[in-house]
Design a protein around this motif. Structure first.
Motif, PDB file in Angstrom:
ATOM      1  N   THR A 163       0.823  -1.203   0.000  1.00 40.28           N
ATOM      2  CA  THR A 163       0.000   0.000   0.000  1.00 40.28           C
ATOM      3  C   THR A 163       0.859   1.256   0.000  1.00 40.28           C
ATOM      4  OG1 THR A 163      -0.211  -0.330   2.362  1.00 40.28           O
ATOM      5  CG2 THR A 163      -2.072  -0.939   1.013  1.00 40.28           C
ATOM      6  N   THR A 164       1.966   1.253   0.742  1.00 38.04           N
ATOM      7  CA  THR A 164       2.740   2.478   0.816  1.00 38.04           C
ATOM      8  C   THR A 164       3.600   2.674  -0.428  1.00 38.04           C
ATOM      9  OG1 THR A 164       4.459   1.358   2.042  1.00 38.04           O
ATOM     10  CG2 THR A 164       2.804   2.500   3.312  1.00 38.04           C
ATOM     11  N   LEU A 165       4.375   1.647  -0.791  1.00 39.06           N
ATOM     12  CA  LEU A 165       5.259   1.806  -1.944  1.00 39.06           C
ATOM     13  C   LEU A 165       4.462   1.995  -3.223  1.00 39.06           C
ATOM     14  CD1 LEU A 165       8.252  -0.580  -1.413  1.00 39.06           C
ATOM     15  CD2 LEU A 165       8.009   1.830  -0.913  1.00 39.06           C
ATOM     16  N   GLU A 166       3.328   1.308  -3.312  1.00 41.82           N
ATOM     17  CA  GLU A 166       2.545   1.418  -4.527  1.00 41.82           C
ATOM     18  C   GLU A 166       2.087   2.854  -4.734  1.00 41.82           C
ATOM     19  OE1 GLU A 166      -1.239   1.010  -4.908  1.00 41.82           O
ATOM     20  OE2 GLU A 166      -1.205   0.441  -7.012  1.00 41.82           O
ATOM     21  N   ARG A 167       1.696   3.485  -3.646  1.00 36.91           N
ATOM     22  CA  ARG A 167       1.239   4.872  -3.762  1.00 36.91           C
ATOM     23  C   ARG A 167       2.394   5.772  -4.191  1.00 36.91           C
ATOM     24  NH1 ARG A 167      -1.819   5.532   1.396  1.00 36.91           N
ATOM     25  NH2 ARG A 167      -2.598   3.487   0.854  1.00 36.91           N
ATOM     26  N   THR A 168       3.579   5.512  -3.606  1.00 36.36           N
ATOM     27  CA  THR A 168       4.748   6.304  -3.989  1.00 36.36           C
ATOM     28  C   THR A 168       4.998   6.183  -5.485  1.00 36.36           C
ATOM     29  OG1 THR A 168       5.632   5.542  -1.898  1.00 36.36           O
ATOM     30  CG2 THR A 168       7.110   6.809  -3.284  1.00 36.36           C
ATOM     31  N   VAL A 169       4.992   4.945  -5.965  1.00 34.70           N
ATOM     32  CA  VAL A 169       5.321   4.727  -7.360  1.00 34.70           C
ATOM     33  C   VAL A 169       4.225   5.250  -8.282  1.00 34.70           C
ATOM     34  CG1 VAL A 169       5.583   2.900  -9.059  1.00 34.70           C
ATOM     35  CG2 VAL A 169       6.905   2.856  -6.976  1.00 34.70           C
ATOM     36  N   ARG A 170       2.971   5.140  -7.824  1.00 37.88           N
ATOM     37  CA  ARG A 170       1.858   5.653  -8.629  1.00 37.88           C
ATOM     38  C   ARG A 170       2.026   7.152  -8.871  1.00 37.88           C
ATOM     39  NH1 ARG A 170      -3.425   3.512  -9.597  1.00 37.88           N
ATOM     40  NH2 ARG A 170      -2.869   1.642  -8.460  1.00 37.88           N
ATOM     41  N   VAL A 171       2.369   7.855  -7.814  1.00 42.34           N
ATOM     42  CA  VAL A 171       2.589   9.297  -7.934  1.00 42.34           C
ATOM     43  C   VAL A 171       3.757   9.549  -8.874  1.00 42.34           C
ATOM     44  CG1 VAL A 171       3.390  11.327  -6.691  1.00 42.34           C
ATOM     45  CG2 VAL A 171       1.608   9.895  -5.715  1.00 42.34           C
ATOM     46  N   PHE A 172       4.813   8.744  -8.724  1.00 37.22           N
ATOM     47  CA  PHE A 172       5.997   8.928  -9.555  1.00 37.22           C
ATOM     48  C   PHE A 172       5.683   8.660 -11.027  1.00 37.22           C
ATOM     49  CE2 PHE A 172       9.695   6.857 -11.558  1.00 37.22           C
ATOM     50  CZ  PHE A 172      10.569   7.928 -11.548  1.00 37.22           C
TER      51      PHE A 172
ATOM     52  N   LEU B  37       6.583  10.792 -14.687  1.00 39.72           N
ATOM     53  CA  LEU B  37       6.825  10.212 -16.011  1.00 39.72           C
ATOM     54  C   LEU B  37       5.644  10.380 -16.957  1.00 39.72           C
ATOM     55  CD1 LEU B  37       8.660   6.876 -15.138  1.00 39.72           C
ATOM     56  CD2 LEU B  37       9.636   9.051 -15.822  1.00 39.72           C
ATOM     57  N   HIS B  38       4.496  10.847 -16.440  1.00 41.44           N
ATOM     58  CA  HIS B  38       3.296  11.061 -17.246  1.00 41.44           C
ATOM     59  C   HIS B  38       2.871   9.806 -18.016  1.00 41.44           C
ATOM     60  CE1 HIS B  38       3.555  15.208 -16.166  1.00 41.44           C
ATOM     61  NE2 HIS B  38       4.807  15.240 -16.586  1.00 41.44           N
ATOM     62  N   LEU B  39       2.930   8.672 -17.370  1.00 37.73           N
ATOM     63  CA  LEU B  39       2.470   7.445 -18.023  1.00 37.73           C
ATOM     64  C   LEU B  39       0.950   7.393 -17.996  1.00 37.73           C
ATOM     65  CD1 LEU B  39       4.916   4.697 -16.760  1.00 37.73           C
ATOM     66  CD2 LEU B  39       4.758   5.708 -19.029  1.00 37.73           C
ATOM     67  N   PRO B  40       0.338   6.711 -18.985  1.00 31.60           N
ATOM     68  CA  PRO B  40      -1.133   6.586 -18.972  1.00 31.60           C
ATOM     69  C   PRO B  40      -1.598   5.724 -17.796  1.00 31.60           C
ATOM     70  CG  PRO B  40      -0.165   5.256 -20.701  1.00 31.60           C
ATOM     71  CD  PRO B  40       0.939   6.105 -20.162  1.00 31.60           C
ATOM     72  N   ALA B  41      -2.883   5.889 -17.447  1.00 31.65           N
ATOM     73  CA  ALA B  41      -3.428   5.249 -16.252  1.00 31.65           C
ATOM     74  C   ALA B  41      -3.311   3.726 -16.314  1.00 31.65           C
ATOM     75  CB  ALA B  41      -4.890   5.657 -16.074  1.00 31.65           C
TER      76      ALA B  41
ATOM     77  N   GLY C  88      -1.750   1.110 -13.608  1.00 30.43           N
ATOM     78  CA  GLY C  88      -2.460  -0.009 -13.001  1.00 30.43           C
ATOM     79  C   GLY C  88      -1.620  -1.273 -12.988  1.00 30.43           C
ATOM     80  N   GLN C  89      -0.802  -1.447 -14.045  1.00 34.06           N
ATOM     81  CA  GLN C  89       0.052  -2.634 -14.114  1.00 34.06           C
ATOM     82  C   GLN C  89       1.139  -2.606 -13.048  1.00 34.06           C
ATOM     83  OE1 GLN C  89      -0.149  -5.083 -16.522  1.00 34.06           O
ATOM     84  NE2 GLN C  89      -1.778  -4.201 -17.756  1.00 34.06           N
TER      85      GLN C  89
ATOM     86  N   GLY D  35       0.342  11.188   0.266  1.00 30.39           N
ATOM     87  CA  GLY D  35      -1.085  11.179   0.565  1.00 30.39           C
ATOM     88  C   GLY D  35      -1.288  10.902   2.036  1.00 30.39           C
ATOM     89  N   GLY D  36      -1.922  11.843   2.721  1.00 29.32           N
ATOM     90  CA  GLY D  36      -2.130  11.676   4.153  1.00 29.32           C
ATOM     91  C   GLY D  36      -3.394  10.912   4.428  1.00 29.32           C
ATOM     92  N   PRO D  37      -3.646  10.593   5.677  1.00 31.96           N
ATOM     93  CA  PRO D  37      -4.848   9.856   6.052  1.00 31.96           C
ATOM     94  C   PRO D  37      -6.112  10.687   5.886  1.00 31.96           C
ATOM     95  CG  PRO D  37      -3.577  10.472   7.984  1.00 31.96           C
ATOM     96  CD  PRO D  37      -2.744  10.823   6.808  1.00 31.96           C
ATOM     97  N   PHE D  38      -5.962  12.016   5.732  1.00 34.12           N
ATOM     98  CA  PHE D  38      -7.166  12.849   5.697  1.00 34.12           C
ATOM     99  C   PHE D  38      -7.480  13.336   4.288  1.00 34.12           C
ATOM    100  CE2 PHE D  38      -5.227  13.378   9.906  1.00 34.12           C
ATOM    101  CZ  PHE D  38      -6.156  12.646  10.601  1.00 34.12           C
ATOM    102  N   ASP D  39      -6.853  12.697   3.285  1.00 33.05           N
ATOM    103  CA  ASP D  39      -7.086  13.124   1.905  1.00 33.05           C
ATOM    104  C   ASP D  39      -8.515  12.858   1.457  1.00 33.05           C
ATOM    105  OD1 ASP D  39      -4.582  13.918   1.859  1.00 33.05           O
ATOM    106  OD2 ASP D  39      -3.811  12.456   0.424  1.00 33.05           O
TER     107      ASP D  39
END
Lengths: 304, 322
Positions: A135-144, A149-153, A157-158, B32-36
């Motif tokens: 959950t944590t790393l995935e969010r980091t990488v999703r943002v990245f 990198l402006h990759l498509p959605a 997801g992959q 992303g925080g817990p309150f997003d």
């Protein structure tokens, strides 16, 4: 006639009927997964009006709540589950063999530290760590990926799949590291290692050329037994909704979808039974192959 | 023995500190925080106020010390005192998702349920796995052995997430013999216990069989037989104590998998244990809940592992406490 250890192992494996059956099943499944997109009239995410249709001529495994063909979904699930299992086991082998071989070969303080790390990780609730990691790393990488990198959605997801590979591999290498270390430790003091050292071989060369080729049998055996464990982990996570995300499917998420439709009025048994049967059969096959390989490579095994 | 225990327990302290730091940093690394997902659009002032209330605006190291409860603060009279709460004082902090509950509340509510389920499944696994393993070892090579071995392999290839829904379909929806979900009476516990324990029963029966087969080759077993003891007595009185050692050392990873495996079974049977809180915490970035639950489970596991080691050395006369 004298046989090399490999020939002997192959000979023993061939005599092991459950292991052969398991291997055949896995090969068939892999072939099916590969050719399925060209054979089937239904896409795995293709919805239709035919909701909850029981197994029949058009839909051999029936359809689900959105009218999707269950057979196609189960085979797509096979693709995801097998991919996660094999790649995850590959990651586990890579980390475990490197860790164990270096610890066993270098020895001393480094060995001590490396094995304490393994002990510590061994006593941790691994699946919780995977959940936190995912959950944590995935969010980091999703943002990245989408931000920097402006990759498509779809590509983003992959990314989840990649994290399943890495995360599940990263918690499954401990046994491998222990076993490889033990093997390297006992091989290190053998004369052929001294000989190659005397001939001027460096530690990397000794490890790669002389030690690792001697232990690949046991590595293969434990890798085969790691695959079902990782497939199980993946199905756990997907069942909880933390693994594969819709519209993709794995066996775990398919069973979860089926279980969500359980109600006292109508029983959609096919939604649970088919993915469950595939999962169980695959796990059985992998375990049979793993056991067969273990017996085949066992140096104490009888000569027949 | 006392000395050994003290040393092992002392070794747990740095271990748990490292785990707390690792999980704390890992959880907070995520963007992303817990309150997003709060009732958007919250104004920046409200957001800042919430963050200030939970000290999310402080540097990480201060947050961590505060989480542990060892951050010094001015006491308003020119001196210093430790901040309120903190893990070291047994306070795991507030939950960000369940606003009116602390992590301690959630644990007090869910942990007994999860532990009961885990304990029942543990007993079920031992209670069926050990007899099956012994029986197949005694009948080695006969068809009963092959059949038992197949049943055992089958059992650990059928995970709880398959057993659970199938059992519900069969015994609850079709036959109406047992309740399908929830956690109210002893009858509610039967299906979840089987769903959780079956896998481990299979594993244990295999280990028990292997252990007993090894021990049967030992000289003292032949001696016992030569003395004229019956087969049952030889197996149970002389063999079991050593033969069960592989099972005991498997109990460490077994307990770990039982505790976490129960999340899936809880989700199948809608059992109000820890699982649902953990999943929700992961999905909603509930920092204190995630770190707290990780810590509690890590504590549980290291203590249980210590127990397993002690039991192991009590059973095996060859092991000395070093």
């Amino acid at each position: 006639m004298t046989l090399t250890p490999n020939q002997r192992a192959w000979r023993r494996f061939r005599r092991n009927r459950p292991a052969l059956l398991g291997a055949a099943f896995l090969l068939c499944l892999a072939t099916l997964v590969l050719v399925w997109p060209w054979v089937t009239p239904y896409g795995f995410a293709q919805t239709s009006e035919a909701r909850f249709e029981p197994p029949g001529l058009h839909h051999w495994f029936g359809t689900d709540v959105h009218g999707r063909d269950l057979l196609s979904r189960v085979i797509f699930g096979a693709r995801v589950s097998l991919l996660v299992g094999f790649v995850g086991a590959g990651v586990a082998v890579l980390i475990g063999v490197t860790w164990g071989a270096v610890a066993g070969y270098v020895g001393g303080l480094l060995d001590h530290l490396a094995m304490r790390v393994v002990d510590v990780l061994y006593s941790l609730p691994s699946i919780i760590f995977v959940i936190v990691l995912l959950t944590t790393l995935e969010r980091t990488v999703r943002v990245f990926l989408s931000g920097t990198l402006h990759l498509p959605a779809a590509a983003v997801g992959q990314a989840r799949l990649l994290f399943l590979f890495a995360g599940l591999g990263a918690i499954s290498w401990l046994n491998m590291a222990r076993i490889v270390r033990g093997q390297v430790l006992s091989l290190r003091s053998r004369t052929f290692v001294d000989a190659s050292h005397a001939l001027g071989a460096g530690p990397v060369r000794i490890l790669l050329r002389h030690l690792l080729p001697n232990i690949y049998g046991i590595v293969i055996v434990y890798a085969t037994l790691t695959i079902p464990a990782i497939i199980l982990y993946e199905s756990f996570l997907s069942y909880l909704g933390l693994g594969i995300q819709p519209p993709m499917a794995s066996w775990g998420s398919l069973i979860a979808d089926g279980a969500a439709q359980l109600n006292p009025i109508r029983v959609y048994w096919w939604l649970i039974l088919f993915p469950a049967a595939m999962l169980v059969t695959t796990l059985l096959a992998l375990n049979f192959v793993g056991d067969g390989l273990r017996d085949a490579f066992d140096p104490r095994g009888r000569e027949e | 023995m006392g000395h050994y225990l003290t040393r092992r327990l002392a070794g747990l302290v740095p271990l748990l500190l490292v785990i707390s730091l690792a999980s704390f940093l890992l959880v907070r690394m995520a963007p992303g925080g817990p309150f997003d997902k709060e009732r958007a659009p919250a104004s920046p002032e409200i957001r800042r106020a919430i963050e200030a209330k939970y000290h999310l605006d402080e540097p990480r190291w201060r947050q961590y010390l505060r989480y542990l409860g060892v951050l010094p603060e001015p006491d308003g009279r020119g001196g210093w005192r430790l901040c309120d709460g903190g893990v070291l004082k047994g306070d795991l902090g507030p939950s960000f998702k369940y606003r009116n509950h602390t992590v301690n509340d959630v644990l007090a509510q869910g942990l007994p349920v999860s532990m009961t389920l885990g304990g029942l499944a543990f007993l079920f696994a031992l209670g069926t796995g050990i007899p099956l393993g012994l029986y197949t070892a005694a009948r080695r090579g006969e068809w009963a052995d092959h059949l038992g071995g197949f049943v055992a392999i089958l059992a650990f290839c059928i995970p709880g997430l398959v057993v659970g829904p199938v059992l519900v379909m069969l015994f609850a929806v079709e036959l109406h013999w047992l309740p399908a979900a929830l956690w109210e009476s002893p009858a509610h516990a039967i299906l979840p216990t089987i769903a959780l324990g079956l896998y481990f029963a299979g594993r244990i029966s295999r280990l028990m069989r292997e252990g007993m087969t090894e021990v049967m080759r030992e000289g003292f077993m032949t001696t016992a037989k030569a003395k004229g003891l019956g087969e049952r007595s030889v197996l149970l009185r002389h063999g079991l104590r050593l033969a069960i050692l592989p099972v005991v050392s498997y109990c460490g990873p077994l307990l770990a998998d039982l505790l976490t495996g129960s999340f899936v079974v809880e989700s199948i049977f809608r059992i109000p244990g820890i699982g649902v809180f953990l999943v929700n915490a992961a999905l909603s970035n509930d920092y204190p809940m995630l770190v707290g639950l990780t810590l509690v489970y890590a504590c549980l596991l290291v203590v249980l592992n210590l127990l397993v080691d002690v039991v192991y050395s009590l059973l095996d006369p060859r092991v000395k406490f070093a």
